[in-house]
Write an enzyme that holds these catalytic residues in place. Structure first.
Site, PDB file in Angstrom:
ATOM      1  N   ASP A 128       7.060  36.479  10.324  1.00 56.03           N
ATOM      2  CA  ASP A 128       6.796  37.918  10.705  1.00 56.03           C
ATOM      3  C   ASP A 128       8.050  38.585  11.045  1.00 56.03           C
ATOM      4  OD1 ASP A 128       7.156  35.646  12.734  1.00 56.03           O
ATOM      5  OD2 ASP A 128       6.259  37.002  14.557  1.00 56.03           O
TER       6      ASP A 128
ATOM      7  N   GLU B 171       6.265  34.133  15.051  1.00 56.54           N
ATOM      8  CA  GLU B 171       7.692  33.703  15.855  1.00 56.54           C
ATOM      9  C   GLU B 171       7.680  34.871  17.059  1.00 56.54           C
ATOM     10  OE1 GLU B 171      11.712  33.685  17.625  1.00 56.54           O
ATOM     11  OE2 GLU B 171      10.731  35.457  16.310  1.00 56.54           O
TER      12      GLU B 171
HETATM   13 ZN   LIG Z   1      13.826  35.662  14.492  1.00 56.65          ZN
END
Ligand SMILES: [Zn+2]
Length: 407
Positions: free
Chosen positions: A95, A160
């Site tokens: 992401d 994340e």
């Molecule tokens: Zn990162």
């Protein structure tokens, strides 16, 4: 052997550009960042991994009703090594964060631009560089038909940027069978431009939302109300006292002490002649490992109780983020000593071991008892406009990762 691997990696610039171009063109934004998740990008990567030659690519789906497909996918793929009991994992996230103000970009964030050694686009550094260097290692092993001394694991995780609940946190909790007790973990998501640093420890993180409720009134008659801005200010000026209450120092960290900062303040009343009856502000606390965040919160609440009594307000506390620090990865652990030696070989330097005030996904591994190091060679423009990465650094990082696989 390593010389042949290095030569192959040195000839991989076009493959790096091609992969970066494809990844940049598929924005993977979590729902909290206004996106629909990582499905499309992960499907592309699953296909890429299979074409590279990975014998098996596992997709791990964390259920999340907030995205259209209903899940957040992560991928785990392993190249078997001579010692099948031990895996060197490289963990990157798929992401990205939104591009922000487009006027600050010199081109479309989702169209890769190549400027000599530099690639520009959203995600190229954070965390495509990690994805690409880890996949260039796999490509090299397959092209040269080399079996590494230990298994080589590539883990590409979702979510994340907004907490990892549907990413590595989910994978570690729900798929412990992936990992063995002797496995080595590298997270290439933080580092210095000349590769001078390996992160092995993190501070605890406490983000607090503090809501002060009083009574609104006309500014000409302050005795008719309870001024929450004044109360918020009275509390904020107490916060620096936390530095002497939680004063443990450790030179591993930079800065080598806990930090307690009042940061954001929500808007209150719209006009100058109104005394506000509600104020909301936020604290960002980065606390040295070893302190219990409950003790920090209790100290803040004691300051708050004094302010409530003085100012006639009520104060409520909400956690925006609360992460108790994971145990640090020991400096003499296999992952750290092996990585230091390989970085020295490729970069010709001696990286220092460091603790940081942020939070990386390594904490989920460390909490589960795994030894993880965070390292990459980065220019530090993650989340910035015109985010950039270096092809040369991507290749050098891949050389270090490849060398980790051989005794
Ligand atoms: Zn990162």
């Amino acid at each position: 052997m390593l010389a042949a691997i290095d030569r192959h990696l040195e000839s991989s610039a076009q493959a790096i550009i091609d992969l970066q171009r494809a990844l940049v063109a598929i924005p993977a934004l979590g729902p909290l960042n206004g996106g629909s998740g990582e499905k499309e990008k992960t499907e592309f990567l699953k296909d890429y991994l299979k074409k590279l030659g990975f014998p098996q690519v596992r997709e791990l789906r964390a259920p999340d009703p907030a995205v259209p497909c209903g899940y957040r996918p992560s991928l785990a793929a392993v190249i078997p090594g001579k010692n099948a009991a031990k895996t060197f994992w490289v963990i990157s996230h798929t992401d990205i964060v939104p591009p922000g103000d487009l006027a600050l970009w010199s081109g479309d964030p989702y169209t890769l631009r190549v400027d000599g050694d530099i690639l520009i686009g959203r995600g190229v550094e954070d965390n495509h560089q990690g994805i690409v260097s880890s996949l260039m290692v796999a490509r090299t092993l397959f092209d040269l038909r080399i079996t590494p001394d230990m298994n080589y694991g590539v883990l590409l995780v979702a979510d994340e940027e907004t907490g990892s609940k549907y990413g590595l946190d989910y994978v570690v909790k729900n798929h412990p069978e992936l990992f063995g007790p002797d496995d080595l973990f590298l997270v290439p998501d933080f580092g210095e431009p000349k590769s001078e640093m390996i992160e092995i420890a993190e501070k605890s993180m406490l983000w607090l939302k503090i809501v002060v409720e009083g009574r609104q009134c006309h500014a000409s008659t302050p005795e008719a109300g309870n001024n929450t801005l004044l109360a918020a200010a009275s509390l904020i000026v107490q916060i620096p006292k936390l530095h002497s209450m939680f004063d443990r120092r450790d030179p591993l960290f930079s800065p080598p002490y806990s930090t307690f900062q009042a940061t954001k303040k929500d808007a209150n009343v719209e006009n100058i002649n109104t005394i506000p009856g509600r104020d909301v502000f936020y604290l960002d606390c980065r606390v040295m490992p070893g302190y219990d965040l409950d003790e920090v919160l209790a100290a803040i609440k004691r300051f708050g109780a004094e302010v409530e009594a003085q100012c006639g307000v009520r104060i409520a506390y909400e956690f925006v983020q609360r992460e108790q620090a994971a145990p640090p990865t020991p400096a003499d652990s296999a992952i750290v000593t092996r990585l230091m030696e390989r970085i020295r070989r490729v970069f010709g330097n001696a990286p220092k071991l460091q603790g940081i005030g942020g939070g990386t996904v390594a904490a989920y591994l460390r909490r589960a008892g795994h030894q993880a190091a965070v390292w990459a060679t980065l220019m530090h423009n993650a989340h910035q406009p015109d985010e950039r990465t270096s092809i040369a650094c991507t290749i050098k990082d891949a050389k270090v990762m490849a060398a980790m696989l051989f005794d």
